[in-house]
Design a protein around this motif. Structure first.
Motif, PDB file in Angstrom:
ATOM      1  N   ASP A 185      26.046  -2.627 -28.296  1.00  0.00           N
ATOM      2  CA  ASP A 185      25.725  -1.086 -28.977  1.00  0.00           C
ATOM      3  C   ASP A 185      26.207  -1.111 -30.495  1.00  0.00           C
ATOM      4  N   ASN A 186      27.526  -1.721 -30.809  1.00  0.00           N
ATOM      5  CA  ASN A 186      27.835  -1.844 -31.966  1.00  0.00           C
ATOM      6  C   ASN A 186      26.968  -2.609 -33.119  1.00  0.00           C
ATOM      7  N   TYR A 187      26.299  -3.694 -32.545  1.00  0.00           N
ATOM      8  CA  TYR A 187      25.350  -4.435 -33.345  1.00  0.00           C
ATOM      9  C   TYR A 187      24.133  -3.415 -33.519  1.00  0.00           C
ATOM     10  N   ILE A 188      23.668  -2.737 -32.439  1.00  0.00           N
ATOM     11  CA  ILE A 188      22.521  -1.773 -32.607  1.00  0.00           C
ATOM     12  C   ILE A 188      22.933  -0.965 -33.798  1.00  0.00           C
ATOM     13  N   SER A 189      24.033   0.017 -33.413  1.00  0.00           N
ATOM     14  CA  SER A 189      24.242   0.736 -34.643  1.00  0.00           C
ATOM     15  C   SER A 189      24.571   0.133 -36.082  1.00  0.00           C
ATOM     16  N   LEU A 190      25.151  -0.937 -36.196  1.00  0.00           N
ATOM     17  CA  LEU A 190      25.124  -1.516 -37.542  1.00  0.00           C
ATOM     18  C   LEU A 190      23.703  -1.798 -38.220  1.00  0.00           C
ATOM     19  N   TYR A 191      22.828  -2.479 -37.376  1.00  0.00           N
ATOM     20  CA  TYR A 191      21.629  -2.494 -37.871  1.00  0.00           C
ATOM     21  C   TYR A 191      20.908  -1.441 -38.320  1.00  0.00           C
ATOM     22  N   ARG A 192      20.839  -0.260 -37.360  1.00  0.00           N
ATOM     23  CA  ARG A 192      20.114   1.079 -37.521  1.00  0.00           C
ATOM     24  C   ARG A 192      20.757   1.767 -38.679  1.00  0.00           C
ATOM     25  N   ASN A 193      21.944   1.925 -38.694  1.00  0.00           N
ATOM     26  CA  ASN A 193      22.633   2.627 -39.529  1.00  0.00           C
ATOM     27  C   ASN A 193      22.654   2.021 -40.987  1.00  0.00           C
ATOM     28  N   SER A 194      22.744   0.625 -41.141  1.00  0.00           N
ATOM     29  CA  SER A 194      22.584   0.283 -42.418  1.00  0.00           C
ATOM     30  C   SER A 194      21.238   0.352 -43.229  1.00  0.00           C
ATOM     31  N   LEU A 195      20.206   0.467 -41.996  1.00  0.00           N
ATOM     32  CA  LEU A 195      18.694   0.444 -42.595  1.00  0.00           C
ATOM     33  C   LEU A 195      18.568   1.871 -43.206  1.00  0.00           C
ATOM     34  N   LEU A 196      19.047   2.934 -42.352  1.00  0.00           N
ATOM     35  CA  LEU A 196      18.869   4.290 -42.504  1.00  0.00           C
ATOM     36  C   LEU A 196      19.607   5.170 -43.367  1.00  0.00           C
ATOM     37  N   GLU A 197      20.989   4.533 -43.338  1.00  0.00           N
ATOM     38  CA  GLU A 197      21.873   5.265 -44.467  1.00  0.00           C
ATOM     39  C   GLU A 197      22.209   4.524 -45.644  1.00  0.00           C
ATOM     40  N   HIS A 208      18.573 -15.831 -44.646  1.00  0.00           N
ATOM     41  CA  HIS A 208      19.824 -15.426 -43.681  1.00  0.00           C
ATOM     42  C   HIS A 208      18.978 -14.373 -42.798  1.00  0.00           C
ATOM     43  N   ALA A 209      18.486 -13.554 -43.429  1.00  0.00           N
ATOM     44  CA  ALA A 209      17.887 -12.392 -42.739  1.00  0.00           C
ATOM     45  C   ALA A 209      16.808 -12.670 -41.725  1.00  0.00           C
ATOM     46  N   GLU A 210      15.663 -13.573 -42.322  1.00  0.00           N
ATOM     47  CA  GLU A 210      14.747 -14.097 -41.317  1.00  0.00           C
ATOM     48  C   GLU A 210      15.442 -14.928 -40.210  1.00  0.00           C
ATOM     49  N   ALA A 211      16.338 -15.770 -40.566  1.00  0.00           N
ATOM     50  CA  ALA A 211      17.177 -16.641 -39.446  1.00  0.00           C
ATOM     51  C   ALA A 211      17.688 -15.693 -38.316  1.00  0.00           C
ATOM     52  N   ILE A 212      17.988 -14.369 -38.815  1.00  0.00           N
ATOM     53  CA  ILE A 212      18.772 -13.610 -37.723  1.00  0.00           C
ATOM     54  C   ILE A 212      17.569 -12.994 -36.793  1.00  0.00           C
ATOM     55  N   VAL A 213      16.586 -12.672 -37.316  1.00  0.00           N
ATOM     56  CA  VAL A 213      15.432 -11.901 -36.748  1.00  0.00           C
ATOM     57  C   VAL A 213      15.294 -13.143 -35.807  1.00  0.00           C
ATOM     58  N   CYS A 214      14.802 -14.482 -36.230  1.00  0.00           N
ATOM     59  CA  CYS A 214      14.222 -15.525 -35.662  1.00  0.00           C
ATOM     60  C   CYS A 214      15.123 -15.693 -34.224  1.00  0.00           C
ATOM     61  N   ARG A 254      13.348  -4.993 -43.398  1.00  0.00           N
ATOM     62  CA  ARG A 254      12.546  -5.580 -42.174  1.00  0.00           C
ATOM     63  C   ARG A 254      13.420  -6.150 -41.184  1.00  0.00           C
ATOM     64  N   THR A 255      14.642  -6.826 -41.804  1.00  0.00           N
ATOM     65  CA  THR A 255      15.446  -7.630 -40.760  1.00  0.00           C
ATOM     66  C   THR A 255      16.153  -6.431 -40.133  1.00  0.00           C
ATOM     67  N   LEU A 256      16.660  -5.445 -40.775  1.00  0.00           N
ATOM     68  CA  LEU A 256      17.614  -4.348 -40.345  1.00  0.00           C
ATOM     69  C   LEU A 256      16.569  -3.903 -39.058  1.00  0.00           C
ATOM     70  N   TYR A 257      15.338  -3.415 -39.311  1.00  0.00           N
ATOM     71  CA  TYR A 257      14.741  -2.634 -38.446  1.00  0.00           C
ATOM     72  C   TYR A 257      14.274  -3.656 -37.366  1.00  0.00           C
ATOM     73  N   GLN A 258      13.851  -4.860 -37.533  1.00  0.00           N
ATOM     74  CA  GLN A 258      13.420  -5.956 -36.507  1.00  0.00           C
ATOM     75  C   GLN A 258      14.789  -6.114 -35.615  1.00  0.00           C
ATOM     76  N   GLY A 259      15.914  -6.286 -36.082  1.00  0.00           N
ATOM     77  CA  GLY A 259      17.280  -6.491 -35.467  1.00  0.00           C
ATOM     78  C   GLY A 259      17.736  -5.285 -34.642  1.00  0.00           C
ATOM     79  N   TRP A 260      17.473  -4.317 -35.293  1.00  0.00           N
ATOM     80  CA  TRP A 260      17.889  -3.005 -34.578  1.00  0.00           C
ATOM     81  C   TRP A 260      16.958  -2.841 -33.155  1.00  0.00           C
ATOM     82  N   LYS A 261      15.747  -3.076 -33.227  1.00  0.00           N
ATOM     83  CA  LYS A 261      14.676  -2.996 -32.328  1.00  0.00           C
ATOM     84  C   LYS A 261      14.874  -4.157 -31.187  1.00  0.00           C
ATOM     85  N   THR A 262      14.914  -5.308 -31.744  1.00  0.00           N
ATOM     86  CA  THR A 262      15.151  -6.287 -30.885  1.00  0.00           C
ATOM     87  C   THR A 262      16.612  -6.385 -30.176  1.00  0.00           C
ATOM     88  N   LEU A 263      17.599  -6.036 -30.796  1.00  0.00           N
ATOM     89  CA  LEU A 263      18.685  -5.485 -29.987  1.00  0.00           C
ATOM     90  C   LEU A 263      18.922  -4.716 -28.875  1.00  0.00           C
TER      91      LEU A 263
END
Lengths: 397, 397
Positions: free
Chosen positions: A4-16, A305-311, A374-383
């Motif tokens: 949940d913390n990961y999800i919030s971090l990726y989502r909030n970083s993207l949108l806020e 690093h962003a693309e590696a995270i998504v991968c 894109r990474t924050l979005y993909q990370g958020w949704k994949t998480l």
């Protein structure tokens, strides 16, 4: 950190953080289009407009509108960028320039087909968002122009003497493997299938070399290894980005074998590319440990690093392989300790080998509003996807 | 260190370390020409032949034969390199390719006029050494081709869209200011005078900008400042190298005013380019302290330091300005502590900002047998000159 913390971090970083940073600083109200050369605090330090970065920002805002929320201000930003590009971005043959000045006059010729690739992606997403046929037509025309140019993407701007050493490059098949899904809704299904088959074949059987267990940047036309600077070049970030495109294609085709193969290669590349002394992934390596040609070889770049995270996240979501999760955590930790600028927002793009900021910028000639969101979005949704699967106990630790 | 020790160091490094290193490791006995991609110990790690580096090595060995000692083995090396180049180096129009493969087949087109500049220098020196007219004819034909191409040096390979932002670059006038003296013996004196006047004018009145007190890499066609990535770029090593070429031209014309102006600008540039935190001279800087485009901006390169040493030594020899000697000692100290590889010979080429070796090579795509031996030769001779002047008390401390 829990899911949940990961999800919030990726989502909030993207949108806020990240999207507001670009909304606040990048819009050229005077001439249209976007400023991408933004310094640490977001001030514009150069007004040149690099077409692929303009296209990428149109894509990002259209994508957010399509997938996250129907915010009119996001759509307006995408539409204004597209207006500038439609008016100024192409030559008479429909090729997209590499760069324009602030007013939109061409600066650098269409020597690089990546402007076209990101134009097709941008207009494809904007067509999805608006239903405006004109955007769809530009996306399709550009896509066909890319296919037409794909055997000789640099055309008259190529400096290679024909015949002595004909190499094929990894970039175009890699981008096509993503682009084709991006604009699938606009293309003849036969062309979609052919392009996907060809892209998978090139990435997984040609540029991926089984004996080396690595993806190469350039190979001979027959797919064999070229013992030259170009042939020995490894770009781990490129390989990892391509492999999550391949995972997306494999999901579409329900191809479990392909998913497993992609994950297995990705794990090998991230291990190979990791800097054991200072952490982070190298930008370029020589497959035979010879000195690379690129002076920037040991730098740590945001997009790698962003693309590696998504991968790694996609690999974990699809296979449950704990090695993917372990690498995600290691990459996440390095990335979030080094790239985000908590004082001024967004991410730094370029670190030296030791992880110190090399260029105090949030955007430039190569960094725009793309890999980070894109990474924050993909990370958020994949998480979220991983969480859902965990809850339905499909994924077992 | 006293003058005699400096003289011995520069002379002995040239004759007992650097030249033997290239004689031992760089000769391609099979196909002719030279290997320049040499690793730490001198092993060949790539066999591509970059034409300007081939030409530079022909120049170095011919120059040593002409100016240091009539050693047949030096001349033979130069002649063998020239044979390879004469056979393989040019296209049908006489333009010099950028690179060839080991066998001599063209790899990269003549998109870059610097191959031609160094070809003219090489064949000019070799003509001096041998009196062979064929070499002289190639030097002269190449020189006239350079002048013909000088208004549009990249020709069809230029990626700039014509008209939007026409800039003129510093490299060509800078090289011409050296080349013209190199092949003066082959040229019509009127052309020599015109070329010298034009080169001095461009370096000292156009690219040197009085209000900034710096030399720029690119300016508008009318000589004004361009507030763009290209226009803001400062390459301190380039400026310092050009200024010792200007000092040589000023000596030829007995122009004391020009000498003093060149020395004064050089002192400003070296001060500006010096890294106050870690020592050494930066590779690229942005005149307005904006992020430069070059990711390698903070690296410490061998040629920058080598050319800065020559510049300060010549400045001191010509003016006796103690600031030049102080800078020479500071540059000498940094350079000799960081670049020479006492274990395996020759110099490393690329250090990171902190002065650690970035690439374990003695030669590559950009480093060959040129800046190090030329600097050691110029340093040796200029130090001897300084000693002589001191002894005849012309130079007063």
């Amino acid at each position: 950190m829990n899911l949940d913390n990961y999800i919030s971090l990726y989502r909030n970083s993207l949108l806020e953080d990240v999207i507001p940073f670009w909304m606040k600083n990048s819009i050229d109200e005077e001439y249209g289009g976007y400023f991408t050369c933004l310094d640490t605090v977001g001030n514009v330090y150069d007004t040149d407009k690099f077409v692929w970065l303009q296209c990428r920002q149109v894509w990002t805002f259209s994508m957010l509108y399509n997938r996250v929320e129907k915010k009119q201000e996001w759509l307006d930003i995408a539409i204004k960028g597209a207006a500038f590009l439609t008016k100024n971005g192409r030559d008479k043959e429909g090729n997209w320039y590499f760069s324009l000045n602030q007013q939109g006059k061409p600066l650098v010729q269409p020597y690089n087909i990546f402007s076209d690739c990101f134009a097709a992606m941008a207009y494809g997403q904007l067509y999805k968002a608006t239903g405006n046929k004109a955007y769809g037509e530009i996306a399709v025309a550009t896509f066909h122009n890319i296919l037409k140019r794909s055997s000789d993407p640099k055309g008259i701007y190529s400096k290679a003497f024909p015949g002595t050493r004909n190499l094929q490059g990894f970039s175009l098949p890699m981008i096509l493997s993503n682009l084709v899904l991006e604009i699938e809704h606009l293309l003849d299904p036969v062309i979609v299938d052919d392009t996907i088959k060809q892209a998978i074949h090139l990435v997984m059987n040609v540029f991926y070399q089984e004996d080396l267990n690595l993806i190469l940047e350039n190979v001979h036309m027959d797919g064999s290894f070229s013992d030259t600077f170009e042939g020995r070049t490894i770009n781990p970030g490129h390989g990892l980005e391509a492999l999550w495109f391949i995972m997306d294609l494999a999901v579409r085709d329900n191809d479990v074998t392909l998913i497993n193969k992609a994950v297995s290669i990705a794990l090998q590349i991230v291990e190979y590319g990791w800097d054991k002394a200072h952490g982070g992934i190298f930008y370029f390596l020589d497959q035979q440990n010879k000195p690379p040609q690129q002076l920037e070889w040991d730098q740590k770049l945001w997009w790698v690093h962003a693309e590696a995270i998504v991968c790694m996240l996609k690999g974990y979501a699809l296979t449950g392989n704990p090695a993917c999760w372990k690498w995600f955590e290691q990459l996440h930790d390095y990335t979030w300790r080094h790239f985000p600028d908590t004082a001024n927002g967004e991410w730094f793009g370029y670190l030296n080998r030791e992880g110190r900021v090399l260029l105090p910028l949030k955007g430039g000639k190569w960094k725009g509003c793309f890999h980070v969101p894109r990474t924050l979005y993909q990370g958020w949704k994949t998480l979220e996807d991983i969480k859902m699967k965990k809850e339905s106990t499909v994924l077992q630790k």
